[in-house]
Design a protein around this motif. Structure first.
Motif, PDB file in Angstrom:
ATOM      1  N   LYS A   1       0.831  -1.204   0.000  1.00 37.92           N
ATOM      2  CA  LYS A   1       0.000   0.000   0.000  1.00 37.92           C
ATOM      3  C   LYS A   1       0.864   1.252   0.000  1.00 37.92           C
ATOM      4  N   ILE A   2       1.908   1.248   0.794  1.00 40.28           N
ATOM      5  CA  ILE A   2       2.805   2.401   0.833  1.00 40.28           C
ATOM      6  C   ILE A   2       3.476   2.587  -0.523  1.00 40.28           C
ATOM      7  N   TYR A   3       3.866   1.485  -1.154  1.00 39.43           N
ATOM      8  CA  TYR A   3       4.486   1.572  -2.479  1.00 39.43           C
ATOM      9  C   TYR A   3       3.541   2.257  -3.467  1.00 39.43           C
ATOM     10  N   ARG A   4       2.287   1.833  -3.478  1.00 37.69           N
ATOM     11  CA  ARG A   4       1.323   2.432  -4.416  1.00 37.69           C
ATOM     12  C   ARG A   4       1.082   3.905  -4.097  1.00 37.69           C
ATOM     13  N   GLU A   5       1.083   4.240  -2.818  1.00 37.68           N
ATOM     14  CA  GLU A   5       0.853   5.636  -2.439  1.00 37.68           C
ATOM     15  C   GLU A   5       2.023   6.529  -2.861  1.00 37.68           C
ATOM     16  N   ARG A   6       3.230   6.022  -2.751  1.00 38.25           N
ATOM     17  CA  ARG A   6       4.386   6.825  -3.188  1.00 38.25           C
ATOM     18  C   ARG A   6       4.406   6.975  -4.706  1.00 38.25           C
ATOM     19  N   ILE A   7       3.962   5.946  -5.399  1.00 38.63           N
ATOM     20  CA  ILE A   7       3.791   6.076  -6.849  1.00 38.63           C
ATOM     21  C   ILE A   7       2.804   7.198  -7.155  1.00 38.63           C
ATOM     22  N   ALA A   8       1.692   7.208  -6.422  1.00 39.96           N
ATOM     23  CA  ALA A   8       0.662   8.225  -6.648  1.00 39.96           C
ATOM     24  C   ALA A   8       1.177   9.621  -6.344  1.00 39.96           C
ATOM     25  N   LEU A   9       2.016   9.760  -5.318  1.00 40.08           N
ATOM     26  CA  LEU A   9       2.579  11.071  -4.991  1.00 40.08           C
ATOM     27  C   LEU A   9       3.362  11.639  -6.173  1.00 40.08           C
ATOM     28  N   GLY A  10       4.163  10.788  -6.798  1.00 44.75           N
ATOM     29  CA  GLY A  10       4.914  11.241  -7.967  1.00 44.75           C
ATOM     30  C   GLY A  10       4.020  11.510  -9.156  1.00 44.75           C
ATOM     31  N   TYR A  11       3.036  10.639  -9.358  1.00 52.35           N
ATOM     32  CA  TYR A  11       2.140  10.770 -10.512  1.00 52.35           C
ATOM     33  C   TYR A  11       1.374  12.093 -10.468  1.00 52.35           C
ATOM     34  N   HIS A  12       0.935  12.490  -9.288  1.00 52.96           N
ATOM     35  CA  HIS A  12       0.155  13.716  -9.162  1.00 52.96           C
ATOM     36  C   HIS A  12       0.950  14.957  -9.554  1.00 52.96           C
ATOM     37  N   LEU A  13       2.260  14.871  -9.494  1.00 52.35           N
ATOM     38  CA  LEU A  13       3.094  16.032  -9.823  1.00 52.35           C
ATOM     39  C   LEU A  13       3.334  16.201 -11.315  1.00 52.35           C
ATOM     40  N   SER A  14       3.028  15.173 -12.099  1.00 50.64           N
ATOM     41  CA  SER A  14       3.429  15.160 -13.504  1.00 50.64           C
ATOM     42  C   SER A  14       2.790  16.277 -14.322  1.00 50.64           C
ATOM     43  N   GLU A  15       1.505  16.544 -14.104  1.00 49.59           N
ATOM     44  CA  GLU A  15       0.833  17.562 -14.919  1.00 49.59           C
ATOM     45  C   GLU A  15       1.420  18.946 -14.679  1.00 49.59           C
ATOM     46  N   ARG A  16       1.714  19.265 -13.425  1.00 49.27           N
ATOM     47  CA  ARG A  16       2.285  20.576 -13.124  1.00 49.27           C
ATOM     48  C   ARG A  16       3.669  20.737 -13.729  1.00 49.27           C
ATOM     49  N   ILE A  17       4.439  19.658 -13.719  1.00 49.14           N
ATOM     50  CA  ILE A  17       5.783  19.742 -14.299  1.00 49.14           C
ATOM     51  C   ILE A  17       5.701  19.867 -15.809  1.00 49.14           C
ATOM     52  N   LEU A  18       4.775  19.141 -16.420  1.00 48.93           N
ATOM     53  CA  LEU A  18       4.578  19.277 -17.871  1.00 48.93           C
ATOM     54  C   LEU A  18       4.276  20.728 -18.248  1.00 48.93           C
ATOM     55  N   ASN A  19       3.480  21.387 -17.438  1.00 53.19           N
ATOM     56  CA  ASN A  19       3.176  22.795 -17.713  1.00 53.19           C
ATOM     57  C   ASN A  19       4.418  23.670 -17.589  1.00 53.19           C
ATOM     58  N   GLU A  20       5.245  23.377 -16.603  1.00 55.48           N
ATOM     59  CA  GLU A  20       6.431  24.197 -16.375  1.00 55.48           C
ATOM     60  C   GLU A  20       7.484  24.015 -17.462  1.00 55.48           C
ATOM     61  N   ILE A  21       7.532  22.837 -18.060  1.00 57.72           N
ATOM     62  CA  ILE A  21       8.530  22.607 -19.125  1.00 57.72           C
ATOM     63  C   ILE A  21       7.910  22.768 -20.510  1.00 57.72           C
ATOM     64  N   ASP A  22       6.670  23.291 -20.554  1.00 62.08           N
ATOM     65  CA  ASP A  22       5.960  23.462 -21.834  1.00 62.08           C
ATOM     66  C   ASP A  22       5.880  22.152 -22.611  1.00 62.08           C
ATOM     67  N   ALA A  23       5.747  21.055 -21.858  1.00 61.70           N
ATOM     68  CA  ALA A  23       5.621  19.717 -22.450  1.00 61.70           C
ATOM     69  C   ALA A  23       6.797  19.352 -23.347  1.00 61.70           C
ATOM     70  N   ASP A  24       7.955  19.977 -23.128  1.00 60.07           N
ATOM     71  CA  ASP A  24       9.140  19.704 -23.937  1.00 60.07           C
ATOM     72  C   ASP A  24       9.893  18.503 -23.353  1.00 60.07           C
ATOM     73  N   LEU A  25       9.361  17.321 -23.575  1.00 56.18           N
ATOM     74  CA  LEU A  25       9.980  16.114 -23.038  1.00 56.18           C
ATOM     75  C   LEU A  25      11.274  15.753 -23.760  1.00 56.18           C
ATOM     76  N   LYS A  26      11.411  16.231 -24.975  1.00 54.42           N
ATOM     77  CA  LYS A  26      12.613  15.924 -25.739  1.00 54.42           C
ATOM     78  C   LYS A  26      13.849  16.506 -25.082  1.00 54.42           C
ATOM     79  N   ASN A  27      13.684  17.650 -24.429  1.00 53.77           N
ATOM     80  CA  ASN A  27      14.830  18.341 -23.833  1.00 53.77           C
ATOM     81  C   ASN A  27      14.713  18.421 -22.310  1.00 53.77           C
ATOM     82  N   THR A  28      14.148  17.381 -21.722  1.00 57.15           N
ATOM     83  CA  THR A  28      14.017  17.331 -20.265  1.00 57.15           C
ATOM     84  C   THR A  28      14.507  15.985 -19.753  1.00 57.15           C
ATOM     85  N   ILE A  29      15.317  16.043 -18.707  1.00 60.01           N
ATOM     86  CA  ILE A  29      15.842  14.835 -18.069  1.00 60.01           C
ATOM     87  C   ILE A  29      15.254  14.732 -16.666  1.00 60.01           C
ATOM     88  N   PHE A  30      14.798  13.548 -16.306  1.00 59.91           N
ATOM     89  CA  PHE A  30      14.195  13.306 -14.993  1.00 59.91           C
ATOM     90  C   PHE A  30      15.123  12.429 -14.156  1.00 59.91           C
TER      91      PHE A  30
END
Length: 615
Positions: A316-345
């Motif tokens: 359960k903790i594993y799934r919750e930590r996955i969810a914590l990261g997943y929830h951040l993805s949309e905000r980060i996409l906005n900040e990088i203008d969805a430029d995944l080609k030039n973004t390293i995670f």
């Protein structure tokens, strides 16, 4: 987390329900209980490395023979040290009595730590010093067996002074420094009184109801009595975690579900959560009951357990930590203008790895949608090469930072120490396109920001990315904790320092003085517990404004790469971790009155330059 904080403690309890001869016959060793206790403690070693302790009660011991034993250690590896001492006891006996392990009763009589009731503890020092004398379990001895007790726990109490007053006891210097000492005196006093009033028998449930009604804090405690009774008790808000498992052979309790599952090889649903305000009470015959000791209040289980503290082996903790990261993805996409080609995670430190997987999953979901849209838009106008290039696009993931765990900073002068701290982490060169790539690194939480500024950001800037985005899977830590985590000084929090800096920038420093004066007045009127006045320090600013100021504060002098900081929202935290809603360190909404007193006192201490804890 990149900023080390000391936190939590770990509890391990075992009650053997069969004679020692049973375990010898079935498992081939009379040390079965001790072996399992070692596993339970080792699988929770993340919860405490300042010290450890083990207590044992032997059943059916003849009068005149000692039945309560204890070993404690504050060695560098305390669990190993304790069980090495026990192993030495056994080894020394075998030299003179080679067949002793085949004789359970002889072993029990000669190995002090071999008994049917076992209590283990792992300690991080949040109150008291890190001397071995402060390691749990604490014990009380008496000529009457029922009045012998071992007590240990994962907790902080914020009303130790009041507890000593409740039993009219003037504490000594040692007792003043330990909330466990206060708890021990209260519980033991009530056990002794109950036994005196009931022909030498103490009603554990009634004793716990009387004692726990006085406790202000978050706790899971375990106790052993010399007459063979024992208990595990959880606070009424469920702030600190507790789990248990029982079968015909054993009764087990621990701070983490996964440790029980691993040690005893049982399924998730076989390990139960001890619910808020309840106690697991085991009688002298090994029969147990779950008793409601305190009326349960709003569940406020610590969310840091899910973000960081508990080991991620719990599904359960594993799934919750996955969810914590997943929830951040949309905000980060906005900040990088969805430029995944030039973004390293990437992620820093290793404890953020699972949240990183969730973040990458969010990016992959977005990228896959884009792939489908693009391919559908082509119709029949594509070549195999064009299709292959599109299908093979991936999220760029790199192991950017590597912590040199062997490196020690031996220089004590501040200037030299800062220079050395820069190199605690090392980087992977050749991973970043200079001035083109944005680096996104996720941490599970940001407390002080010291390591970010002095080591991580400076190190990442050497790669010369276009921008660095530091992401926290937890919201901004704004307020002290007083329920088991060593976060008690306002000045330690970079979010607090950012708020003060914003007041200075905006010419509103009078608000700081006004809050201080109100805190002082409340203190004089004995009203510090009534409300969290420090919320007013943050009230004028948005979360984004504070995050922007934090980014400034963690940018080292001479670093020209733009730095941005993104935090988890409170709403997404609760959506990710729905059963652990304790969030007072983020929101300032404390579950007990003692929390308000602590935060207001911590603010007074900060303004007055007093580096003491707020409790």
């Amino acid at each position: 987390m990149s900023d080390e904080i000391k936190h939590e403690c770990g509890l391990a309890y075992i009650r053997l329900r069969k004679p020692l001869s049973f375990y010898l016959e079935k498992y081939g060793t009379v040390l079965y209980g001790l072996n399992k206790l070692y596993l339970l403690m080792e699988k929770q070693h993340n919860r405490g490395q300042d010290g450890a302790g083990v207590a044992t009660v032997k059943l059916n011991v003849d009068n005149g023979y000692e039945f309560l034993h204890r070993i404690r250690s504050n060695a560098q590896h305390p669990i190993a040290d304790i069980f090495a001492q026990i192993g030495q006891q056994v080894g020394d006996l075998e030299k003179y009595l080679p067949e002793i392990q085949s004789n359970p009763e002889l072993m029990k009589g000669h190995v002090p730590m071999l008994g049917e009731l076992l209590l283990g503890h792992l300690r991080y020092g949040t109150q008291g010093k890190n001397d071995v004398e402060f390691c749990h379990p604490f014990i009380k001895r008496n000529i009457e067996r029922v009045k012998n007790m071992a007590l240990a726990g994962n907790f902080n109490l914020v009303n130790t002074k009041e507890l000593f007053e409740a039993i009219d006891l003037e504490p000594g210097n040692f007792q003043k420094q330990s909330d466990l000492a206060a708890m021990m005196e209260v519980v033991h006093r009530y056990i002794a009184e109950d036994a005196d009033n009931n022909n030498g028998e103490a009603n554990i449930a009634q004793v716990l109801k009387r004692a726990a009604s006085l406790f202000d804090g978050g706790y899971t405690i375990g106790g052993l009595l010399g007459n063979g009774k024992s208990f595990v008790l959880r606070d009424e808000h469920g702030i600190r975690p507790a789990y248990y498992y029982a079968d015909e052979e054993v009764i087990v309790a621990a701070s983490e579900r996964a440790s029980i599952r691993t040690a005893f090889n049982v399924g998730e649903n076989e390990v139960k959560e001890l619910m808020p305000g309840k106690s697991l009470i085991v009688d002298e015959n090994g029969e147990f009951t779950i008793v409601q000791i305190l009326e349960p209040k709003e569940r406020r289980a610590c969310s840091f357990e899910r973000i960081y503290f508990s080991r991620g082996g719990d599904e359960k903790i594993y799934r919750e930590r996955i969810a914590l990261g997943y929830h951040l993805s949309e905000r980060i996409l906005n900040e990088i203008d969805a430029d995944l080609k030039n973004t390293i995670f990437s992620y820093i430190p290793n404890t953020a790895e699972v949240a990183f997987y969730g973040l990458v999953k969010g990016m992959e979901d977005y990228l896959n949608k884009i792939k489908v849209q693009r391919i559908l838009s082509w119709g029949t106008d594509f070549t195999p090469e064009k299709l292959e290039e599109m299908v093979n696009r991936k999220i760029r993931q790199e192991k950017i930072a590597i912590k040199d765990v062997k490196m020690r900073t031996f220089i004590t002068a501040d200037a030299g120490r800062n220079e050395m701290v820069q190199h605690v982490y090392d980087i992977t060169y050749g991973t970043v396109k200079k001035d083109e790539d944005t680096l996104v690194v996720i941490d599970d939480s940001i407390v002080r920001g010291t390591t970010l500024k002095e080591s991580i950001v400076r190190m990442l800037a050497r790669l010369q990315p276009k921008k660095i985005i530091v992401v926290s899977s937890a919201p901004q830590i704004r307020y002290p904790d007083c329920y088991g985590i060593d976060m008690s000084r306002m000045g330690d929090f970079i979010a607090f320092r950012a708020a003060l800096a914003l007041h200075k920038d905006g010419g509103t420093e009078h608000i700081i003085e006004e809050v201080y004066q109100r805190c002082k007045r409340y203190h004089e009127e004995n009203k510090l517990h009534t409300e969290n006045l420090v919320k007013e320090i943050y009230a004028p600013f948005t979360t984004e404004e504070i995050s922007a100021k934090i980014a400034e504060l963690i940018t080292p002098e001479g670093v020209s790469v733009p730095i941005q900081v993104i935090y988890q929202t409170i709403e997404d935290l609760h959506d990710s971790c729905p059963t652990n809603t304790g969030d007072w360190y983020f929101t300032g909404n404390y579950p007990t009155h003692g929390g308000n007193r602590v935060v207001n006192k911590a603010f007074i201490n900060y303004i007055e330059g007093n580096n003491s804890r707020g409790y």
